[in-house]
Design an enzyme around this catalytic site. Structure first.
Site, PDB file in Angstrom:
ATOM      1  N   TYR A  57       0.836  -1.197   0.000  1.00  0.00           N
ATOM      2  CA  TYR A  57       0.000   0.000   0.000  1.00  0.00           C
ATOM      3  C   TYR A  57       0.879   1.258   0.000  1.00  0.00           C
ATOM      4  O   TYR A  57       1.589   1.542   0.972  1.00  0.00           O
ATOM      5  CB  TYR A  57      -0.911   0.033   1.232  1.00  0.00           C
ATOM      6  CG  TYR A  57      -1.878  -1.121   1.321  1.00  0.00           C
ATOM      7  CD1 TYR A  57      -2.185  -1.918   0.226  1.00  0.00           C
ATOM      8  CD2 TYR A  57      -2.497  -1.422   2.530  1.00  0.00           C
ATOM      9  CE1 TYR A  57      -3.072  -2.971   0.321  1.00  0.00           C
ATOM     10  CE2 TYR A  57      -3.393  -2.484   2.639  1.00  0.00           C
ATOM     11  CZ  TYR A  57      -3.665  -3.252   1.525  1.00  0.00           C
ATOM     12  OH  TYR A  57      -4.548  -4.302   1.629  1.00  0.00           O
ATOM     13  N   HIS A 126      -0.096 -11.897   1.002  1.00  0.00           N
ATOM     14  CA  HIS A 126      -1.085 -11.036   0.339  1.00  0.00           C
ATOM     15  C   HIS A 126      -1.812 -11.754  -0.797  1.00  0.00           C
ATOM     16  O   HIS A 126      -3.015 -11.572  -0.989  1.00  0.00           O
ATOM     17  CB  HIS A 126      -0.390  -9.780  -0.193  1.00  0.00           C
ATOM     18  CG  HIS A 126      -1.273  -8.592  -0.268  1.00  0.00           C
ATOM     19  ND1 HIS A 126      -0.802  -7.301  -0.208  1.00  0.00           N
ATOM     20  CD2 HIS A 126      -2.610  -8.456  -0.413  1.00  0.00           C
ATOM     21  CE1 HIS A 126      -1.802  -6.441  -0.294  1.00  0.00           C
ATOM     22  NE2 HIS A 126      -2.913  -7.121  -0.438  1.00  0.00           N
ATOM     23  N   SER A 205     -12.920  -4.960   2.060  1.00  0.00           N
ATOM     24  CA  SER A 205     -13.936  -4.300   1.247  1.00  0.00           C
ATOM     25  C   SER A 205     -15.348  -4.737   1.656  1.00  0.00           C
ATOM     26  O   SER A 205     -16.165  -5.105   0.811  1.00  0.00           O
ATOM     27  CB  SER A 205     -13.714  -4.589  -0.248  1.00  0.00           C
ATOM     28  OG  SER A 205     -14.413  -3.661  -1.048  1.00  0.00           O
ATOM     29  N   PRO A 206     -15.650  -4.708   2.955  1.00  0.00           N
ATOM     30  CA  PRO A 206     -16.970  -5.148   3.421  1.00  0.00           C
ATOM     31  C   PRO A 206     -18.107  -4.226   2.991  1.00  0.00           C
ATOM     32  O   PRO A 206     -19.276  -4.592   3.127  1.00  0.00           O
ATOM     33  CB  PRO A 206     -16.819  -5.157   4.943  1.00  0.00           C
ATOM     34  CG  PRO A 206     -15.784  -4.112   5.215  1.00  0.00           C
ATOM     35  CD  PRO A 206     -14.809  -4.237   4.077  1.00  0.00           C
ATOM     36  N   LEU A 207     -17.751  -3.049   2.462  1.00  0.00           N
ATOM     37  CA  LEU A 207     -18.767  -2.112   1.975  1.00  0.00           C
ATOM     38  C   LEU A 207     -18.763  -2.031   0.453  1.00  0.00           C
ATOM     39  O   LEU A 207     -19.157  -1.028  -0.138  1.00  0.00           O
ATOM     40  CB  LEU A 207     -18.547  -0.723   2.585  1.00  0.00           C
ATOM     41  CG  LEU A 207     -18.604  -0.679   4.118  1.00  0.00           C
ATOM     42  CD1 LEU A 207     -18.318   0.723   4.624  1.00  0.00           C
ATOM     43  CD2 LEU A 207     -19.961  -1.168   4.610  1.00  0.00           C
ATOM     44  N   ARG A 209     -16.316  -1.776  -1.724  1.00  0.00           N
ATOM     45  CA  ARG A 209     -15.463  -0.671  -2.168  1.00  0.00           C
ATOM     46  C   ARG A 209     -16.200   0.665  -2.122  1.00  0.00           C
ATOM     47  O   ARG A 209     -16.017   1.539  -2.962  1.00  0.00           O
ATOM     48  CB  ARG A 209     -14.928  -0.932  -3.583  1.00  0.00           C
ATOM     49  CG  ARG A 209     -14.033  -2.175  -3.660  1.00  0.00           C
ATOM     50  CD  ARG A 209     -13.287  -2.228  -4.977  1.00  0.00           C
ATOM     51  NE  ARG A 209     -12.406  -3.384  -4.997  1.00  0.00           N
ATOM     52  CZ  ARG A 209     -12.734  -4.584  -5.492  1.00  0.00           C
ATOM     53  NH1 ARG A 209     -13.930  -4.765  -5.987  1.00  0.00           N
ATOM     54  NH2 ARG A 209     -11.883  -5.574  -5.484  1.00  0.00           N
ATOM     55  N   GLY A 210     -17.061   0.786  -1.119  1.00  0.00           N
ATOM     56  CA  GLY A 210     -17.781   2.037  -0.921  1.00  0.00           C
ATOM     57  C   GLY A 210     -19.134   2.093  -1.596  1.00  0.00           C
ATOM     58  O   GLY A 210     -19.962   2.958  -1.285  1.00  0.00           O
ATOM     59  N   PHE A 211     -19.406   1.162  -2.506  1.00  0.00           N
ATOM     60  CA  PHE A 211     -20.668   1.210  -3.256  1.00  0.00           C
ATOM     61  C   PHE A 211     -21.865   1.011  -2.336  1.00  0.00           C
ATOM     62  O   PHE A 211     -22.923   1.637  -2.515  1.00  0.00           O
ATOM     63  CB  PHE A 211     -20.664   0.133  -4.346  1.00  0.00           C
ATOM     64  CG  PHE A 211     -21.495   0.498  -5.555  1.00  0.00           C
ATOM     65  CD1 PHE A 211     -20.891   0.837  -6.752  1.00  0.00           C
ATOM     66  CD2 PHE A 211     -22.875   0.502  -5.501  1.00  0.00           C
ATOM     67  CE1 PHE A 211     -21.647   1.178  -7.871  1.00  0.00           C
ATOM     68  CE2 PHE A 211     -23.636   0.842  -6.618  1.00  0.00           C
ATOM     69  CZ  PHE A 211     -23.023   1.190  -7.801  1.00  0.00           C
TER      70      PHE A 211
END
Length: 330
Positions: A57, A126, A205-207, A209-211
């Site tokens: 990252y 990873h 990314s439990p959301l 990726r924000g969507f």
């Protein structure tokens, strides 16, 4: 702050994904990012603030940032980092993967220096290297445990078969893979395997990726340098189809007196006690909103209704561009 167990490791029930603090989703402010980490630590007074990073990252920047943030606060945090990718991809192309034993040690030493710590609490591979037997990679990770440089080890985006092979070499504490209302492929084989082997599951990314937050209403809402512009689920007809489903989730959230993000996190938490989502944010306001999911109680009827509205496979488009899809569930 409530806690959960990943194997024998106790962590906050919701962790903090730090990748976005190093520019993957547009620009980031370092001071605001550090303040967000400090707030997460403040809210987990038991010393289990679960921070997730990786050497890829920001090509090391993220680990250095966390190192600054946790200086003098080491005993109050659980640090998870990863090795194996040379960098993260912003253009949808495949990334070099390295699981060679000698590289495992080299990468660990560098991460320890960047983080300014003596021991990594949870060290993930990873991505699985298809050219190196998983037994060799995990064997090298196990040596780091013996030396006290790592406490627990994990894998990311590994298949059920790989988990079985790896677990014969050394106990695997956690598997980190994408999982949310819009990415549920792990439910078929991988989650049952984790349950069988006593491996905790950390959804990244439990959301979506924000969507799933409902904040993204059109493709142009994404910054020009935002990685998500390369994601099939954010492109073309997929975007509108997926947005329509998020609208349905929003209606349930209104009824439950919570945000769509909180509903999505509460749904994940309700799937199993061994699941610890790590929503990413670089702002205190979103951190507080995410942690509010711990107060959202979903009944069995709620869960059935959510599953009916957005069943497995309902969202349209692959979760990665084709070259990156070839790197998951190996």
């Amino acid at each position: 702050m409530k806690t959960r167990k990943l194997g024998n490791l106790t962590v906050s029930s919701i962790g903090l994904g730090c990748m976005g603090m190093s520019g993957m989703y547009g620009s980031a402010d370092e001071q605001e990012a550090i303040a967000t980490i400090h707030k997460a630590i403040e809210l987990t007074q038991g010393g289990a603030a679960f921070l997730d990073t990786a050497d890829a990252y920001g090509v090391g920047h993220n680990e250095e940032l966390i190192g600054k943030a946790i200086k003098g606060k080491r005993e109050q945090v659980i640090i998870a980092t990863k090795f194996g990718l040379a960098s993260t991809s912003k253009d949808g192309k495949a990334m070099p993967v390295n699981g060679k034993p000698e590289y495992v040690r080299q990468a660990c030493e560098v991460s320890l220096r960047r983080l300014g710590i003596e021991t990594i609490d949870l060290y993930y591979q990873h991505r699985v290297d298809p050219n190196v037997p998983i037994e060799d990679t995990v064997g090298a990770m196990a040596e780091l445990v013996k030396e006290g440089k790592v406490k627990y080890i994990g894998l990311s985006e590994a298949s059920a078969k790989t988990l079985h092979r790896a677990s014969k070499v050394h106990p695997i504490t956690a598997l980190q893979s994408e999982y949310s209302l819009w990415s549920r492929d792990v439910e078929t084989e991988i989650l049952p395997t984790c349950k069988e082997l006593g491996i905790g599951f950390v959804p990244w990314s439990p959301l979506g990726r924000g969507f799933l937050t409902g904040q993204i209403q059109k493709f142009e809402d994404l910054a020009p340098d935002d990685w998500r512009r390369n994601s099939p689920r954010f492109q073309g007809d997929n975007f509108q189809h997926n947005l329509n489903l998020v609208t349905l989730v929003q209606k349930i959230a209104v009824e439950k007196n919570c945000s769509p993000a909180q509903l999505a996190l509460a749904w994940l938490l309700a799937q199993d006690e061994s699941i610890v989502p790590i929503p990413g944010t670089k702002r205190i306001s979103y951190l507080l909103q995410n942690l509010g999911a711990l107060d959202v109680l979903l009944s069995n009827e709620d869960l059935v209704r959510i599953n009916t509205i957005v069943p497995k496979g309902a969202f349209s488009g692959e979760r990665y561009p084709a070259p990156l899809m070839q790197m998951v569930n190996i």
